[in-house]
Design a protein around this motif. Structure first.
Motif, PDB file in Angstrom:
ATOM      1  N   SER A 108       0.794  -1.231   0.000  1.00  0.00           N
ATOM      2  CA  SER A 108       0.000   0.000   0.000  1.00  0.00           C
ATOM      3  C   SER A 108       0.825   1.279   0.000  1.00  0.00           C
ATOM      4  O   SER A 108       0.315   2.326  -0.392  1.00  0.00           O
ATOM      5  CB  SER A 108      -0.920   0.012   1.224  1.00  0.00           C
ATOM      6  OG  SER A 108      -0.173  -0.043   2.420  1.00  0.00           O
ATOM      7  N   VAL A 109       2.075   1.224   0.443  1.00  0.00           N
ATOM      8  CA  VAL A 109       2.866   2.453   0.562  1.00  0.00           C
ATOM      9  C   VAL A 109       4.155   2.374  -0.240  1.00  0.00           C
ATOM     10  O   VAL A 109       4.383   3.173  -1.161  1.00  0.00           O
ATOM     11  CB  VAL A 109       3.174   2.759   2.044  1.00  0.00           C
ATOM     12  CG1 VAL A 109       3.988   4.053   2.149  1.00  0.00           C
ATOM     13  CG2 VAL A 109       1.894   2.884   2.851  1.00  0.00           C
ATOM     14  N   PHE A 110       5.009   1.427   0.096  1.00  0.00           N
ATOM     15  CA  PHE A 110       6.346   1.385  -0.535  1.00  0.00           C
ATOM     16  C   PHE A 110       6.844  -0.052  -0.509  1.00  0.00           C
ATOM     17  O   PHE A 110       6.940  -0.671   0.556  1.00  0.00           O
ATOM     18  CB  PHE A 110       7.314   2.287   0.239  1.00  0.00           C
ATOM     19  CG  PHE A 110       8.619   2.517  -0.458  1.00  0.00           C
ATOM     20  CD1 PHE A 110       8.734   3.465  -1.455  1.00  0.00           C
ATOM     21  CD2 PHE A 110       9.737   1.785  -0.115  1.00  0.00           C
ATOM     22  CE1 PHE A 110       9.943   3.689  -2.098  1.00  0.00           C
ATOM     23  CE2 PHE A 110      10.950   1.998  -0.746  1.00  0.00           C
ATOM     24  CZ  PHE A 110      11.053   2.961  -1.746  1.00  0.00           C
ATOM     25  N   ALA A 131      -8.534   4.814  -3.368  1.00  0.00           N
ATOM     26  CA  ALA A 131      -9.127   5.791  -2.456  1.00  0.00           C
ATOM     27  C   ALA A 131     -10.061   6.763  -3.169  1.00  0.00           C
ATOM     28  O   ALA A 131     -10.993   7.291  -2.530  1.00  0.00           O
ATOM     29  CB  ALA A 131      -8.022   6.574  -1.748  1.00  0.00           C
ATOM     30  N   ALA A 132      -9.844   7.020  -4.446  1.00  0.00           N
ATOM     31  CA  ALA A 132     -10.597   8.075  -5.140  1.00  0.00           C
ATOM     32  C   ALA A 132     -12.115   7.892  -5.040  1.00  0.00           C
ATOM     33  O   ALA A 132     -12.824   8.810  -4.599  1.00  0.00           O
ATOM     34  CB  ALA A 132     -10.144   8.165  -6.590  1.00  0.00           C
ATOM     35  N   PRO A 133     -12.690   6.745  -5.435  1.00  0.00           N
ATOM     36  CA  PRO A 133     -14.147   6.618  -5.316  1.00  0.00           C
ATOM     37  C   PRO A 133     -14.624   6.595  -3.868  1.00  0.00           C
ATOM     38  O   PRO A 133     -15.730   7.066  -3.568  1.00  0.00           O
ATOM     39  CB  PRO A 133     -14.445   5.292  -6.032  1.00  0.00           C
ATOM     40  CG  PRO A 133     -13.174   4.532  -6.006  1.00  0.00           C
ATOM     41  CD  PRO A 133     -12.090   5.548  -6.062  1.00  0.00           C
ATOM     42  N   GLY A 373      -8.149   3.202   1.361  1.00  0.00           N
ATOM     43  CA  GLY A 373      -7.537   2.779   0.104  1.00  0.00           C
ATOM     44  C   GLY A 373      -6.262   2.005   0.344  1.00  0.00           C
ATOM     45  O   GLY A 373      -5.967   1.018  -0.348  1.00  0.00           O
ATOM     46  N   ALA A 374      -5.479   2.419   1.348  1.00  0.00           N
ATOM     47  CA  ALA A 374      -4.245   1.702   1.699  1.00  0.00           C
ATOM     48  C   ALA A 374      -4.562   0.307   2.230  1.00  0.00           C
ATOM     49  O   ALA A 374      -3.882  -0.669   1.890  1.00  0.00           O
ATOM     50  CB  ALA A 374      -3.455   2.499   2.730  1.00  0.00           C
TER      51      ALA A 374
END
Length: 437
Positions: A108-110, A131-133, A373-374
């Motif tokens: 989710s991050v790196f 995350a957008a929706p 989202g993450a």
């Protein structure tokens, strides 16, 4: 007399003055000094919503770690001989939890295991894409919350928005400069109209918005399913499956950073703009002031001359339009090969959680959407480690549960009680003494 034996009280009076406690209070003329500003600041900080939210996330992750350990096969095997070699069980628990959350971070991050930098940051772009929706639909729910409406109809608004946009624009041949914004606008209008029905019925009949949105969710679902099963409406040509035509290329959001990051497109930028606009509407505009007044107390707002019925309609129009934006992020970005009745992908109901986590504040909803989202992006990495994806859903639910119960968090982390909690405790104590007397 000088020969009298001094009593206890006289002995106390004969003690040096420096050993006597200094009296203070309003009757003595010596006021109690105020608490240092640093202490007041720390106390207010610990009582604040930001600390409560952070601690709720921490506590939910701890509970998720317990579930990861319980479901891990190595932990189960080591626990069989726990009393003979307890260290093995503790090591297995540590490895299971650390590896699980490390997989969540890498997904989710790196991704520290990737060979090049672009591949390493791809998980974060996936997080933003997921995350957008969630953010868009969460904004719709949060805006309705601020107006005193419990909007749980984001799912239906998303479904109608997708169907309306496809019906109006999928068969139109236009250049991208026209086709893309037209499809986006059609989806927003479709969602706004479906949400506006709730506001209108609430204003005209007084029907409860929860019942209205639940029923309209079902109506929207079966209406969309009928449309994508009917040839000539939305059903894809050459198939009898309930699926729509693919989104035209000229109506799809272009990728934001190139093909290396397929889940991040310009839809995310539009969501950021929508967050800023929603913040301005709620916090800075006169319409937002009226919405907040109605949300706080509709009777007082009506007495002040605000048209409560009109505010209900406006709030649900905005809420439905934001849910329509979430649907457009799906059919113009994530799902462009054709959609079915499950195009909302649970986002409509997750939006309620996002709005609650964000305290119904636009930028709070934005941050909550990034977090969820993450969790969604990282859940795929956790599955690769053999961890059930349901644990991520449990963590999401626990976050909301702990946020909804601040006294529980204060008890667990020994935080200072709020003034309302202190007053309630004092009233309960006084009532108990009165009953005992």
């Amino acid at each position: 007399m000088s020969g009298t034996t001094p009593g206890a009280g006289d002995g106390a009076r004969n003690e040096p003055n420096e050993q006597l406690p200094h009296a203070s209070g309003p009757l003595t003329g010596h006021e109690v000094p105020a608490a240092p500003r640093t202490n007041v600041f720390i106390k207010e900080l610990l009582r604040g919503s930001a600390v409560t939210t952070a601690l709720a996330i921490v506590l939910a992750l701890i509970a998720g770690g317990v579930l990861i350990a319980i479901t891990n096969e190595d932990v189960q095997a080591a626990s069989g001989y726990f009393f003979a070699r307890p260290v093995d069980t503790l090591i297995a628990i540590w490895d299971a939890v650390v590896n699980g959350y490390a997989a969540l971070f890498r997904g989710s991050v790196f991704n520290v295991n990737a060979d090049d930098f672009l591949t390493q940051i791809r998980p974060f772009t996936n997080t933003l894409g997921f995350a957008a929706p969630l953010i868009a639909a969460g904004l719709g729910v949060a805006l309705a919350f601020r107006a005193g409406l419990f909007n749980i109809g984001a799912r239906g608004q998303m479904l109608v928005a997708a169907g309306f946009a496809a019906l109006v624009t999928f068969n139109v041949d236009l250049p991208m400069a026209l086709h893309l914004p037209l499809t986006l606008a059609a989806g927003i209008v479709g969602g706004a109209l479906w949400g506006g029905i709730v506001g209108l019925l609430k204003a005209r009949t007084g029907a409860h918005e929860v019942i209205l949105t639940i029923m309209l969710n079902y109506i929207a679902y079966y209406l969309l399913v009928w449309m994508i099963r009917t040839p000539g409406l939305l059903q894809k040509e050459g198939t009898n499956q309930p699926i729509s035509e693919a989104t035209p290329e000229s109506a799809q959001f272009p990728q934001l950073l190139g093909p290396q990051f397929p889940l991040l497109d310009w839809g995310f930028v539009i969501v950021v703009l929508a967050t800023a606009i929603t913040w301005w509407v709620i916090e800075r505009s006169s319409l937002g002031l009226r919405m907040r007044a109605v949300g706080e107390n509709p009777h007082a707002a009506r007495a002040a001359g605000i048209s409560v019925d009109r505010i209900y309609v406006y709030a649900m129009l905005f809420a439905g339009g934001l849910a329509g934006l979430a649907a457009m992020n799906q059919i113009q970005g994530s799902v462009t090969t054709g959609f079915s009745g499950s195009i909302d992908a649970g986002i409509g109901f997750d939006a309620i959680t996002v709005a609650l986590l964000g305290r119904s504040r636009p930028w709070g909803v934005f941050a909550a959407g990034i977090l969820f989202g993450a969790l969604k992006a990282g859940s795929f990495g956790m599955q690769a480690q053999g961890i059930p994806v349901d644990i991520v859903l449990v963590v999401q639910a626990l976050i909301v549960l702990f946020i909804a119960a601040p006294p529980l968090l204060r008890t667990v982390f020994f935080l200072p009680k709020s003034d309302a909690e202190k007053a309630a405790k004092a009233r309960a104590k006084a009532a108990k003494k009165a009953v005992a007397a």
